[in-house]
Design a protein around this motif. Sequence first.
Motif, PDB file in Angstrom:
ATOM      1  N   GLY A 290     -19.828  29.493 -54.036  1.00 40.23           N
ATOM      2  CA  GLY A 290     -19.343  28.301 -54.954  1.00 40.23           C
ATOM      3  C   GLY A 290     -18.333  29.067 -56.034  1.00 40.23           C
ATOM      4  N   LYS A 291     -18.041  30.144 -56.605  1.00 42.31           N
ATOM      5  CA  LYS A 291     -16.929  29.933 -57.504  1.00 42.31           C
ATOM      6  C   LYS A 291     -16.068  30.628 -57.070  1.00 42.31           C
ATOM      7  CE  LYS A 291     -15.915  31.689 -61.674  1.00 42.31           C
ATOM      8  NZ  LYS A 291     -15.810  30.987 -63.376  1.00 42.31           N
ATOM      9  N   VAL A 292     -16.529  31.450 -55.911  1.00 42.25           N
ATOM     10  CA  VAL A 292     -15.175  31.756 -54.671  1.00 42.25           C
ATOM     11  C   VAL A 292     -14.458  31.227 -54.073  1.00 42.25           C
ATOM     12  CG1 VAL A 292     -14.757  33.578 -52.759  1.00 42.25           C
ATOM     13  CG2 VAL A 292     -15.998  34.452 -54.480  1.00 42.25           C
ATOM     14  N   GLN A 293     -15.295  29.935 -53.304  1.00 43.33           N
ATOM     15  CA  GLN A 293     -15.049  29.015 -52.169  1.00 43.33           C
ATOM     16  C   GLN A 293     -14.740  28.174 -53.470  1.00 43.33           C
ATOM     17  OE1 GLN A 293     -14.311  30.391 -49.395  1.00 43.33           O
ATOM     18  NE2 GLN A 293     -15.197  32.242 -49.395  1.00 43.33           N
ATOM     19  N   GLY A 294     -14.901  27.667 -54.358  1.00 43.16           N
ATOM     20  CA  GLY A 294     -14.663  26.132 -55.238  1.00 43.16           C
ATOM     21  C   GLY A 294     -16.015  24.648 -54.550  1.00 43.16           C
ATOM     22  N   TYR A 295     -16.318  25.118 -53.852  1.00 47.71           N
ATOM     23  CA  TYR A 295     -18.007  24.277 -53.869  1.00 47.71           C
ATOM     24  C   TYR A 295     -18.356  23.358 -54.726  1.00 47.71           C
ATOM     25  CZ  TYR A 295     -17.752  26.896 -49.035  1.00 47.71           C
ATOM     26  OH  TYR A 295     -17.407  27.876 -47.927  1.00 47.71           O
ATOM     27  N   VAL A 296     -18.493  21.813 -54.288  1.00 46.48           N
ATOM     28  CA  VAL A 296     -19.241  21.090 -55.250  1.00 46.48           C
ATOM     29  C   VAL A 296     -20.296  20.353 -54.711  1.00 46.48           C
ATOM     30  CG1 VAL A 296     -18.483  19.221 -56.248  1.00 46.48           C
ATOM     31  CG2 VAL A 296     -16.998  20.510 -56.205  1.00 46.48           C
ATOM     32  N   THR A 297     -20.922  20.613 -53.495  1.00 47.73           N
ATOM     33  CA  THR A 297     -22.402  20.270 -53.022  1.00 47.73           C
ATOM     34  C   THR A 297     -22.659  21.500 -52.211  1.00 47.73           C
ATOM     35  OG1 THR A 297     -21.305  19.101 -50.921  1.00 47.73           O
ATOM     36  CG2 THR A 297     -21.445  18.013 -52.944  1.00 47.73           C
TER      37      THR A 297
END
Length: 500
Positions: free
Chosen positions: A105-112
């Motif tokens: 998530g840190k790399v790709q910017g996912y929220v869910t």
Amino acid sequence: MAESELLVQLGVVGAYLLVALAVGVFAYRLTGRDAEDYYLASRSIGTVVLLFTTFATLLSAFTFFGGPNLAYGAGPEWILVMGLMDGILFAILWYVIGYRQWLIGKVQGYVTLGEMLGDRFGSTRLRALVAGVSLFWLFPYVMLQQMGAGEAIVGLTNGAIPYWVGAALITLFMIVYVVLAGLRGVAWTDTIQGLFMLSVVWIAVVWVLTNAGGLGTVSSSLADTKPEFLALGGGLYSPQWMISTAVTIAFGVTMFPQINQRFFVAKDARVLKRSFALWPILVVLLFVPAFLLGTWAAGLGVSVPEGSNVVPVLLNAYTPGWFAALVVAGAMAAMMSSSDSMLLSGSSYLTRDLYRPFVNPDASEEREAWVARLGVAAFAIGTFVVSLFRPGTLITVGDTAFGGFAQLALPVMVALYWPKTTRQGMLAGIAGSQLYYVAHVFIPSITLGGVTLFGATYFTWDFALYGMALSLVLTVGGSLLTTADADERADTFTVGSRAD
């Protein structure tokens, strides 16, 4: 109950909730309108806040009222399931699933979670399936908080305030709070409430023991009135039941939207690692005294009216009315924090995984925010209406939701660690296990030729465990039998040991 005492108790509850609301209003002034800040506090959460926001989010009616009620009726071994087994199991899963999810998530910017899986497998159907399943099982768990609040008010006031008032109060509060606060406000309030609950539950233990004549007297009363409570195992607490319950709760918790999203919010790897290392200690510090209160109440012969909870009744009997009200206020606020977190995360699943991909891909941030607010209000009102019909005990409702979420855990784990996982394998694993689980929840058991179908157990083990095994077989088997499509992106889950 005297009218003056009732007014004091209601005043204490009301004042505590107003303080919690003030924190939310303050956080609202600092929260940005972008999704990452509103839902994830810009991934800036430190160790203490992350630990306590996760902790308080799980301080639900299932824990604080359902657990003591079960200990009151069946004995204290519930401590082993929640206080030890799930404290350790969830900490391990926080590392195995949560740490890797944080790196990605840190790399790709996912929220869910749905956004993460949908992007990895190039599938809006998978994204919608994960969101839909999550919202479906979130419904009974939000309802659980409303049931707990209603029963707490009945127990605190000896029935002077009806059940529906407590359920309505928490519903109104959760709607207002989610609309205002965002994750930053929820996390700050969680931290205050987590520290508060740890303090008052231990004060309650000391106070009850002192007024009941000390630990020796309480133990003697328990030995006389409930001698079976002093023997390990027996009755409800078979090894199969305890292991099944511990596994489904621990795996289910990792897939709760409000918990799973917290895997994305740590500001760095050290915060995450310190948090899951400290988790088992924090769990034991709360669950042990809470469940002992329920056990002692049985030994002391405390009579719990139908439709209420044992903790407020016990405190009314052995502590001043204002202190009982303070504990119940804190417990209700903790339940509201759980509900706030659930509704906040649920709104992100609704808007980012369902509304944007399928209804309005070009929606502005402002329109998305209004859809989220309206969705929160509709969802909370729906759960409130169903809660008025009291569909089972707190433990039954909570356990059903845990089992439903647990069916998601193994497919997600396979996807995180096995690059050869395919879209078809994920769809088969999630959909197949959910169909199996839903059938067992809603279809009455039948016996054909001496074999019971859709029963609660098979060979004495909970049916939820078989559903989890089915999810693993379908995910791995389906992936081995199919080929990844061109738009699947296994490289998105390729990360090192840290995200810089």
